[in-house]
Write a protein that holds these residues in place. Sequence first.
Motif, PDB file in Angstrom:
ATOM      1  N   ALA A 135       0.839  -1.207   0.000  1.00  0.00           N
ATOM      2  CA  ALA A 135       0.000   0.000   0.000  1.00  0.00           C
ATOM      3  C   ALA A 135       0.872   1.255   0.000  1.00  0.00           C
ATOM      4  O   ALA A 135       0.582   2.229  -0.704  1.00  0.00           O
ATOM      5  N   ASP A 136       1.961   1.220   0.782  1.00  0.00           N
ATOM      6  CA  ASP A 136       2.875   2.361   0.820  1.00  0.00           C
ATOM      7  C   ASP A 136       3.577   2.556  -0.525  1.00  0.00           C
ATOM      8  O   ASP A 136       3.785   3.694  -0.966  1.00  0.00           O
ATOM      9  N   MET A 137       3.956   1.466  -1.170  1.00  0.00           N
ATOM     10  CA  MET A 137       4.587   1.564  -2.492  1.00  0.00           C
ATOM     11  C   MET A 137       3.637   2.256  -3.472  1.00  0.00           C
ATOM     12  O   MET A 137       4.049   3.138  -4.229  1.00  0.00           O
ATOM     13  N   ASP A 138       2.370   1.880  -3.436  1.00  0.00           N
ATOM     14  CA  ASP A 138       1.378   2.506  -4.316  1.00  0.00           C
ATOM     15  C   ASP A 138       1.195   3.978  -3.968  1.00  0.00           C
ATOM     16  O   ASP A 138       1.159   4.839  -4.858  1.00  0.00           O
ATOM     17  N   ALA A 139       1.092   4.287  -2.683  1.00  0.00           N
ATOM     18  CA  ALA A 139       0.897   5.676  -2.252  1.00  0.00           C
ATOM     19  C   ALA A 139       2.069   6.558  -2.649  1.00  0.00           C
ATOM     20  O   ALA A 139       1.901   7.735  -2.950  1.00  0.00           O
ATOM     21  N   TRP A 140       3.279   5.976  -2.662  1.00  0.00           N
ATOM     22  CA  TRP A 140       4.482   6.738  -2.955  1.00  0.00           C
ATOM     23  C   TRP A 140       4.640   7.013  -4.440  1.00  0.00           C
ATOM     24  O   TRP A 140       5.297   7.964  -4.846  1.00  0.00           O
ATOM     25  N   GLY A 141       4.075   6.147  -5.269  1.00  0.00           N
ATOM     26  CA  GLY A 141       4.172   6.376  -6.702  1.00  0.00           C
ATOM     27  C   GLY A 141       4.875   5.302  -7.498  1.00  0.00           C
ATOM     28  O   GLY A 141       5.157   5.500  -8.681  1.00  0.00           O
ATOM     29  N   TYR A 142       5.174   4.150  -6.892  1.00  0.00           N
ATOM     30  CA  TYR A 142       5.686   3.039  -7.694  1.00  0.00           C
ATOM     31  C   TYR A 142       4.608   2.707  -8.727  1.00  0.00           C
ATOM     32  O   TYR A 142       3.420   2.821  -8.440  1.00  0.00           O
ATOM     33  N   THR A 143       5.028   2.329  -9.910  1.00  0.00           N
ATOM     34  CA  THR A 143       4.046   1.995 -10.938  1.00  0.00           C
ATOM     35  C   THR A 143       4.209   0.547 -11.373  1.00  0.00           C
ATOM     36  O   THR A 143       5.320   0.052 -11.512  1.00  0.00           O
ATOM     37  N   PHE A 144       3.089  -0.103 -11.561  1.00  0.00           N
ATOM     38  CA  PHE A 144       3.057  -1.492 -11.979  1.00  0.00           C
ATOM     39  C   PHE A 144       2.046  -1.660 -13.101  1.00  0.00           C
ATOM     40  O   PHE A 144       0.978  -1.057 -13.080  1.00  0.00           O
ATOM     41  N   ARG A 145       2.382  -2.516 -14.012  1.00  0.00           N
ATOM     42  CA  ARG A 145       1.550  -2.779 -15.190  1.00  0.00           C
ATOM     43  C   ARG A 145       0.126  -3.173 -14.811  1.00  0.00           C
ATOM     44  O   ARG A 145      -0.826  -2.786 -15.482  1.00  0.00           O
ATOM     45  N   LEU A 146      -0.030  -3.928 -13.745  1.00  0.00           N
ATOM     46  CA  LEU A 146      -1.364  -4.376 -13.346  1.00  0.00           C
ATOM     47  C   LEU A 146      -2.072  -3.365 -12.449  1.00  0.00           C
ATOM     48  O   LEU A 146      -3.157  -3.636 -11.952  1.00  0.00           O
ATOM     49  N   GLY A 147      -1.460  -2.206 -12.226  1.00  0.00           N
ATOM     50  CA  GLY A 147      -2.124  -1.127 -11.515  1.00  0.00           C
ATOM     51  C   GLY A 147      -1.786  -0.968 -10.049  1.00  0.00           C
ATOM     52  O   GLY A 147      -2.043   0.070  -9.470  1.00  0.00           O
TER      53      GLY A 147
END
Length: 170
Positions: A135-147
């Motif tokens: 969740a923190d990775m997503d909040a920080w702005g890491y991007t992943f192909r599957l969203g």
Amino acid sequence: MAPGDTPAAPAQAGAVVVSGADVLRLADIGFEAPTALLAGYGLVLETVPGGQPIPGSYWGECEAGLVGTTVYARADTPVHSLLHEACHLIVMPPERRALVHTDATDSVAEEDATCCLQILLADRLPGVGSQRLMADMDAWGYTFRLGSARAWFENDAEDARAFLAARALP
């Protein structure tokens, strides 16, 4: 995962680094458990005083830094950043570790394995865990192909897991 569809570190194309994002920081969990975790892999966690620049930080601000086998971090460093940078060192061959200064990425496969390993190691830190770290990775702005980090980790990280298994890493 197709070429170019890899997990990306913050500030890569389309990602936004959110330094004020509500993520776990070392001040929230302390330095004792991360220091012990890194020591188990032959790494040193060096604490940087608040307000001082972090040596070897690729992204600057509060992001963790690397110089050789030392990972530098402040109390305001996000846990995901500390784990990400440490995992770069863990997945690389030991002979490369001594040469690292700031930029540790060698290949797409190594970056993928780094992202996977940081999620796995989050379960070894009290008060963190893989779900919170993703969740923190997503909040920080890491991007992943599957969203999201979780969708990638659960459905598209086979190559990263194989990379880790080939090196006898969890």
